[in-house]
Enzyme design. Sequence first.
Site, PDB file in Angstrom:
ATOM      1  N   HIS A 284      27.760  69.827  32.263  1.00  0.00           N
ATOM      2  CA  HIS A 284      27.500  69.265  31.662  1.00  0.00           C
ATOM      3  C   HIS A 284      26.729  69.415  30.689  1.00  0.00           C
ATOM      4  O   HIS A 284      25.081  68.724  30.473  1.00  0.00           O
ATOM      5  CB  HIS A 284      27.202  67.513  32.111  1.00  0.00           C
ATOM      6  CG  HIS A 284      27.920  66.796  32.351  1.00  0.00           C
ATOM      7  ND1 HIS A 284      28.945  66.146  31.591  1.00  0.00           N
ATOM      8  CD2 HIS A 284      28.707  66.407  33.918  1.00  0.00           C
ATOM      9  CE1 HIS A 284      29.915  64.927  31.998  1.00  0.00           C
ATOM     10  NE2 HIS A 284      29.690  65.785  33.482  1.00  0.00           N
ATOM     11  N   ASP A 347      27.246  65.300  38.571  1.00  0.00           N
ATOM     12  CA  ASP A 347      28.876  64.768  38.295  1.00  0.00           C
ATOM     13  C   ASP A 347      29.853  65.862  37.562  1.00  0.00           C
ATOM     14  O   ASP A 347      28.880  66.779  36.735  1.00  0.00           O
ATOM     15  CB  ASP A 347      29.534  63.366  37.854  1.00  0.00           C
ATOM     16  CG  ASP A 347      28.669  63.767  36.585  1.00  0.00           C
ATOM     17  OD1 ASP A 347      27.335  63.792  36.156  1.00  0.00           O
ATOM     18  OD2 ASP A 347      28.846  63.215  35.408  1.00  0.00           O
ATOM     19  N   GLU A 348      31.105  65.715  38.136  1.00  0.00           N
ATOM     20  CA  GLU A 348      31.718  66.899  37.419  1.00  0.00           C
ATOM     21  C   GLU A 348      31.410  68.424  36.939  1.00  0.00           C
ATOM     22  O   GLU A 348      32.099  69.192  36.194  1.00  0.00           O
ATOM     23  CB  GLU A 348      32.490  66.691  36.086  1.00  0.00           C
ATOM     24  CG  GLU A 348      32.928  64.729  36.374  1.00  0.00           C
ATOM     25  CD  GLU A 348      32.714  65.058  34.305  1.00  0.00           C
ATOM     26  OE1 GLU A 348      33.978  63.435  34.922  1.00  0.00           O
ATOM     27  OE2 GLU A 348      32.089  64.504  34.026  1.00  0.00           O
ATOM     28  N   ALA A 349      30.880  68.571  38.113  1.00  0.00           N
ATOM     29  CA  ALA A 349      30.308  70.259  38.109  1.00  0.00           C
ATOM     30  C   ALA A 349      31.708  71.251  38.649  1.00  0.00           C
ATOM     31  O   ALA A 349      31.326  71.213  39.621  1.00  0.00           O
ATOM     32  CB  ALA A 349      28.854  70.370  39.147  1.00  0.00           C
TER      33      ALA A 349
END
Length: 555
Positions: A284, A347-349
């Site tokens: 992100h 998150d969401e790496a």
Amino acid sequence: MSTTPSPGPTAVPVPLPAGEPDAATLAQAAERAASELLAPSAPHRLADVVPAPQQAQPDPTADWVLPAEAVIVATAHPAALAVAEQLAQLLRPATGYPLPVTDATTPQPAGGVALVLDDTADLGAEGYRLDIATDGVRVTAATGAGLFYGAQTLRQLLPAAIESPAPVTERWALPGGTITDAPRFPYRGAMLDVARHFFAVEDVLRVVDHLARYKLNHLHLHLTDDQGWRIAVDSWPKLTTIGGTTEVGGGPGGHYTKADYARIVSYAAARHITVVPEIDLPGHTNSALVAYPELAPDKVAPPPYTGTEVGFSYVDPADERTYDFVTDVLGEVAALTPGPWLHIGGDEAFKVKGEVYTGFVERVQRIVADLGKTVVGWHQLAPAAHLDGRVLQWWGTNGEDRTTADAVRRGARLIVSPGNHAYLDMKYAPDTPIGHDWAGLIDVRKAYDWDPGTHVAGVPAEAVLGVEAPLWTESVTSLADIELLLLPRLPAIAELGWSPRATHDWAGFRDRLASQGPRWTTAGITFHRAPEIPWPTAPAIPAQRSAPQTDTATP
Ligand code: TNX
């Protein structure tokens, strides 16, 4: 010492003088008489408060009406006097009463309101007792926070017209009895994503006001994401001058200067709300890579991103420069943040996997600890090594994740934000004009009917620090949008964080929530008229009265 009230919006009611009364005095006397003749609308029931209080003992013989000449007297201590002034500011616009604030060593209601700071009171760090009796109202607490929450309860027990920004004729009745109240969880929060769309300081302050009404005590700000970097960092200035100029959909973006951020922090602190800043790492991060290509794995600046996909960007975990960046950024943010928490995302790496990911997180966790802060991160942090005090934020949708349960066994605490119950960016229904539905639709009942204490398998209630309602803003572009998604679900999450489980009851909650509607309408706050809530249909408030001294002729 006594403080003078700020000038009220109307003339102060005065007794009729001997001799010829003038027209304004007569008008005021007539108004007062009319208010006394108003159909004595029954006061609210004592337990008719959101979040539900721990204990309410009504005493129907002790109903009380706020008199025009009431004084708010507080313990001679800055924390109590601050709440007294806030309460006066809440009550002055609609009542038009002067409500002067004074102090005393042992405050007594004396027909008005007494705010008593008593550190021997067995009410905990945030609890309060509210006594409404024929001689006035007394709020007792061991802390300013407790008094503040007592004042919020008092506010909700007054007629909805108390939310009017201009004076109205109303009988300001309160139901007699005693409320003894304290929160179930110490962490009760909401998150605002200011990265996908940027929101002005004023909008954030208004969100803080909504949190304060429902006794929430943390505002998590998601300050950075692919689409924009929103907080000034002196040592890496292009983060905002370049990285801050974009947002979802191609709008101008924006960022908070350090002074802006400090303003949010202090406005929140005055309402007993702690700001939790999030710098999302290592993914992100597209906006940071646009500004500083040296942080990118291939050292090439990516194009700015204004779409809504996730998981494609990351800072280079193999480059020491990345850790200089993280240390500088977190250092500056920590220095601006009086609260104990620093949220590092995580998150969401998707492109930083396995040991590379856990190695990165472990280094960043230590950077946070070295800054004297407590690390918070999304529950993807779970596989990284434990670090004392660390807090994971659960956003799963099926209540089950062995890695998270294992991290909790190793000592992590949990903030619970289930995507399918607490995500305020989910639509209420298929026809909700904005929002997502990847975690399902979340109507008010879905937001209310779950238990943070037992929600995540293998995580005991003692490991649950509290609850948070995140609002992601890919499709949210205005304050009205924010309010539409926040209300009426935010009070549902607030009640899960505050109220004892024994009070949990959908039918009762639905009715108590319904009486918030006229308050929002009166205050000019947007909300979703959820069909499952029995919103009152009667006019919310009596007609606004025209104040003699502001009654100017309009052309
Ligand atoms: C998942 S929840 C995300 C965010 C999105 C959100 C949209 C989480 C930690 N990450 O990046 O904005 O879904 O609902």
